[in-house]
Motif scaffolding. Structure first.
Motif, short mmCIF file in Angstrom:
data_model
loop_
_atom_site.label_atom_id
_atom_site.label_comp_id
_atom_site.label_asym_id
_atom_site.label_seq_id
_atom_site.Cartn_x
_atom_site.Cartn_y
_atom_site.Cartn_z
N ASN A 527 0.99 -1.21 -0.03
CA ASN A 527 0.02 0.16 -0.17
C ASN A 527 1.02 1.13 0.06
OD1 ASN A 527 -2.36 -1.58 0.22
ND2 ASN A 527 -2.11 -1.72 2.35
N VAL A 528 1.91 1.03 0.10
CA VAL A 528 3.16 2.11 0.24
C VAL A 528 4.07 2.10 -1.16
CG1 VAL A 528 4.78 3.32 1.67
CG2 VAL A 528 2.80 2.34 2.87
N HIS A 529 4.34 3.30 -1.63
CA HIS A 529 5.15 3.25 -2.76
C HIS A 529 6.53 2.65 -2.48
CE1 HIS A 529 7.78 4.69 -5.99
NE2 HIS A 529 6.74 5.21 -6.60
N PRO A 530 6.90 1.88 -3.07
CA PRO A 530 8.44 1.25 -2.62
C PRO A 530 9.43 2.28 -2.38
CG PRO A 530 7.89 0.73 -4.95
CD PRO A 530 6.72 1.29 -4.52
N PHE A 531 9.45 3.36 -3.03
CA PHE A 531 10.62 4.37 -2.79
C PHE A 531 10.48 4.84 -1.56
CE2 PHE A 531 12.34 5.71 -7.07
CZ PHE A 531 12.64 4.39 -7.60
N ARG A 532 9.35 4.84 -0.91
CA ARG A 532 9.26 5.30 0.58
C ARG A 532 9.39 4.34 1.67
NH1 ARG A 532 9.50 9.92 -0.10
NH2 ARG A 532 8.72 10.46 1.91
N ARG A 533 10.02 3.15 1.16
CA ARG A 533 10.47 2.09 2.01
C ARG A 533 11.94 2.10 2.22
NH1 ARG A 533 7.06 -1.69 3.61
NH2 ARG A 533 8.42 -3.61 2.87
N THR A 534 12.66 1.79 3.54
CA THR A 534 13.74 1.84 3.63
C THR A 534 14.64 0.40 3.04
OG1 THR A 534 13.73 0.56 5.88
CG2 THR A 534 13.78 3.02 5.67
N PHE A 535 15.89 0.21 2.81
CA PHE A 535 16.39 -0.85 2.34
C PHE A 535 16.04 -2.00 3.39
CE2 PHE A 535 19.84 -3.81 2.37
CZ PHE A 535 20.23 -3.82 0.98
N GLY A 536 15.93 -1.84 4.56
CA GLY A 536 15.73 -3.03 5.46
C GLY A 536 14.14 -3.51 5.11
N ASP A 537 13.31 -2.31 5.09
CA ASP A 537 11.68 -2.89 4.89
C ASP A 537 11.62 -3.52 3.36
OD1 ASP A 537 11.32 -2.22 7.53
OD2 ASP A 537 10.93 0.00 6.63
N LEU A 538 12.31 -3.23 2.50
CA LEU A 538 12.02 -3.57 1.01
C LEU A 538 12.19 -5.11 0.98
CD1 LEU A 538 13.91 -1.12 -1.33
CD2 LEU A 538 11.31 -1.42 -1.14
N GLN A 539 11.12 -5.78 0.29
CA GLN A 539 11.32 -7.26 0.16
C GLN A 539 11.51 -7.53 -1.37
OE1 GLN A 539 8.01 -9.45 2.09
NE2 GLN A 539 7.28 -7.40 2.41
N ILE A 540 12.29 -8.83 -1.40
CA ILE A 540 12.56 -9.20 -2.87
C ILE A 540 11.40 -9.40 -3.45
CG2 ILE A 540 13.52 -10.75 -4.34
CD1 ILE A 540 15.50 -9.22 -3.03
N GLY A 541 10.79 -8.66 -4.46
CA GLY A 541 9.63 -9.43 -5.26
C GLY A 541 8.65 -8.23 -5.26
N GLU A 542 8.79 -7.32 -4.26
CA GLU A 542 8.07 -5.71 -3.99
C GLU A 542 8.12 -5.18 -5.51
OE1 GLU A 542 7.51 -2.50 -0.61
OE2 GLU A 542 8.71 -4.26 -0.33
N THR A 543 6.59 -5.16 -5.69
CA THR A 543 6.13 -4.58 -7.01
C THR A 543 5.49 -3.25 -7.08
OG1 THR A 543 6.67 -6.66 -7.89
CG2 THR A 543 5.62 -5.34 -9.39
N LEU A 544 5.70 -2.35 -7.85
CA LEU A 544 4.73 -1.28 -8.31
C LEU A 544 4.32 -1.37 -9.83
CD1 LEU A 544 3.55 1.45 -7.73
CD2 LEU A 544 5.52 2.52 -8.50
N HIS A 545 2.82 -1.17 -9.96
CA HIS A 545 2.38 -1.20 -11.33
C HIS A 545 1.98 0.26 -11.43
CE1 HIS A 545 2.54 -5.43 -12.81
NE2 HIS A 545 2.26 -5.72 -11.39
#
Length: 673
Positions: A527-545
């Motif tokens: 629900n959050v734009h991946p650019f708003r998430r820190t390195f530690g919070d990002l998950q492999i496969g997290e996707t934005l369309h």
């Protein structure tokens, strides 16, 4: 010094007979070594059961960081190693090559590991292979650490570098090692090894040391183990012929005898910068480490017309070489490593003399400064002339492992290449030329016979590293007589201690195995734009369309005039339509990249610190005016850089209104932790 081995986590003194070790300079006994009392079976088990699991639990980057820490630790303590190095016959400059060169190799492999290998446990080798039409079944090559031990059997001439250049790729791969240095100079290896243990940087069992014989060690090895040997061809043959090693398919790497050659190009006439550089290099290779280098120049191949000029120039410089106590500041060349080595060099020089004329250097009449020539392992530089290199056999078959080299003439370049290849395989051949045609001809004619080809001229200048300098970035090894092995070479050297395995399965499974997202595998929607998430919070496969954007003719023309890119495919309908790749006027590829970024970028300050590049960019289908594009942005891989930020590799795919992929690339960003 009563030298000790380090086995199964403790220092072990010899319990039985020992071998005396003499100073190369004075001939006096300075140490004794022996391996009686060592439990070789326990050493192998300790490496496999303690060291191996601890190393494999770390990622490549974690192991690379430890290599860097170890290099820094040794670098701060290297002065005490120089003092011991003098006893081996090495001058201060010789010691820098050995000690500083070994430490530098650790630094390079640490950098290679952090920059070219993933912060993961599996190394991905090559691209995904599609094995089905739908993409539901894929193939991938990966490399994983061997689950055994690497046995490193090293030569006497580089007691520090020889150990560290093997250890660096081995430890980076995640494999523990048992180090066996040559006894003659093992006191220097042991001193460096003590520092490594005292540092506490690597986990227990990562490396062990044998000072003395190897007993029944080789019979304890299996298919997950590696033997890496540096030394004579005779010893290499004995080891590689070991029945147990053969029956158990134990990996065997050899770096052995090498009759390296240096060719003076036909364009390098006397008085030219290339001629002068050639003479300097030959003299340096004859005298550095008293010629005790596996890469030293043994055969000097020059045009027939310049043989006399070359002999005169080399002899003139050799006459100025001060031989003596290596601890003295003015000494240019020290002693050989031992009395046994001196006897061997003189015997081999006599064999060469049976078909060549000695034109410089008399082993029965030379001056040694600050030491007794009769007590130390001193010999003078000896230069020979081979009048008929085609008829000669011993000259192309005998390596005097010391300051001995032979000049021989050639008729034309093809003849020079043929002479160089008479060595039946070497670690390195050098060519001094400024003629590109000469360089190309040598590579085509001699490349198959030499592990490295070094080209030097006035353009490479002082930045060139030299004929005899193996670099951790480049492969060190050679075919045939040189052993057929290969060491260093950056990540290539690491892979020698890993198993390449072909994996086949679904995209989801390949993503989990390689810790890198594979197209077709599960996407994670947030629900959050991946650019708003820190390195530690990002998950492999997290996707934005993203939403779609139409590409208009006005967009294309504005971009063309604004950037100056008015290529006809974007501006001339008839010319574009005549091109077999385009249906008519099309959008610029870089316009698509710019619009794609506009679709997925979140503009406000946040965890994304910088966009620093693109990899693997491909434009796959033209986009015409009136088409629309959208973007899928997926977290592909994460690589920690330091405590503050890490690299995120994003898989970017651009689609048109028909869901056809029109462009793809990897976007690299630095993200805050």
């Amino acid at each position: 010094m009563r030298l000790e081995s380090f086995a199964a986590g403790r220092w072990v003194a010899p319990s039985g007979a020992t071998r005396p070790i003499a100073s190369a300079v004075t001939g006096e006994t300075i140490a004794e070594a022996g391996s009686d009392g060592l439990d070789f079976a326990r050493m192998v088990d300790y490496a496999r059961d303690v060291g191996g699991p601890a190393l494999r639990a770390m990622t490549f980057h974690q192991r690379a960081e430890k290599l860097k820490a170890l290099a820094q630790y040794l670098n701060e303590r290297r002065d005490s190693l120089y003092a011991l190095s003098f006893l081996t016959g090495a001058t201060k400059s010789d010691s820098l090559i050995d000690i500083d060169g070994g430490i530098g190799t650790l630094f390079v492999f640490s950098s290679k590991g952090r920059r070219e290998m993933p912060d993961a446990h599996v190394y991905i080798d090559g691209d995904i292979e599609p094995l089905s039409r739908s993409g539901a079944f894929l193939g991938q090559h990966v490399c994983v650490p061997l689950q055994g031990v690497a046995v490193h059997i090293n030569a006497f001439n580089f007691p520090v570098w020889g150990m560290l250049e093997k250890l660096a790729p081995t430890l980076l791969a995640g494999v523990p090692a048992i180090v066996k240095p040559a006894t003659a100079t093992s006191y220097l290896t042991e001193a460096c090894f003590r520092m490594m243990i005292e540092s506490g940087i690597f986990p227990e069992g990562s490396f062990q040391l044998i000072v003395g014989g190897t007993g029944d060690l080789l019979s304890r090895l299996g298919c997950q183990d590696v033997v890496s040997f540096t030394g004579s061809a005779q010893t290499a043959l004995m080891l590689r012929s070991d029945r147990h090693l053969i029956e158990n398919s134990v990996r065997f790497v050899a770096e052995q005898d090498s009759l390296n050659a240096s060719i003076l190009g036909p364009d390098a006439e006397p008085g030219s910068p290339e001629f002068d550089a050639f003479v300097r290099e030959v003299v340096r290779e004859m005298t550095v480490k008293a010629g005790q280098k596996c890469t030293a120049i043994r055969r000097i191949i020059v045009p027939d017309a310049t043989v006399d000029a070359v002999i005169d120039a080399i002899s003139g410089k050799l006459a100025k070489t001060v031989i003596g106590d290596p601890a003295l500041e003015g000494t240019r060349m020290g002693a050989l490593a031992s009395a046994e080595q001196k006897a061997d060099v003189l015997a081999k020089a006599a064999i060469i003399a049976s078909e060549c004329d000695r034109v410089f250097g008399d082993p029965d009449a030379f001056t040694v400064e600050g030491a007794d020539a009769a007590k130390g392992a001193f010999v003078p530089p000896m230069l020979f002339r081979c009048a008929d290199p085609d008829a000669a056999t011993k000259t192309h078959d005998t390596e005097a492992f010391g300051p001995v080299s032979t000049v021989m003439g050639y008729r034309d370049l093809a003849h020079a290449v043929a002479i160089a290849n008479r060595g039946q395989g070497s670690l390195v051949a050098s060519v001094f030329t400024r003629d590109p045609a000469v360089a190309r001809a040598v590579v085509l004619g001699a490349g198959a016979w030499h592990g490295r080809l070094y080209f030097a001229n006035r353009d490479t200048g002082k930045e060139a590293t030299g004929h005899g300098s193996p670099l951790p970035h480049m492969v060190h090894g050679g075919p045939g007589r040189a052993g057929g092995g290969e060491e260093m070479g950056g990540v290539r050297g690491v892979l020698h201690y890993m198993q390449r395995t072909a994996i086949q399965g679904s995209p989801d499974l390949l993503t989990a195995i390689g810790e890198a997202w594979v197209p077709g595998s599960r996407e994670i929607q947030g629900n959050v734009h991946p650019f708003r998430r820190t390195f530690g919070d990002l998950q492999i496969g997290e996707t934005l369309h993203t939403a779609s954007r139409e590409i208009t003719l006005e967009d294309i023309e504005h971009f063309a005039h604004f950037t100056g890119d008015t290529f006809y495919a974007h501006m001339d309908e008839a010319a574009a339509a005549a091109n077999p790749f385009f249906p008519g006027r099309v959008a610029h590829g870089y316009l698509l990249l710019s619009f794609a970024a506009g679709l997925f970028v979140d503009p406000d300050p946040g965890p994304v610190l910088a966009n620093y590049g693109l990899d693997s960019l491909r434009f796959q289908k033209p986009v015409s005016p009136g088409d629309s594009i959208r973007v899928r942005l997926t977290v592909k891989q994460k690589t920690r850089r330091n405590a503050d930020y890490g690299e995120v590799r994003w898989d970017v795919a651009v689609f048109n209104q028909n869901d056809e992929q029109v462009a793809s690339y990897d976007l690299l960003t630095m993200n805050a932790m």
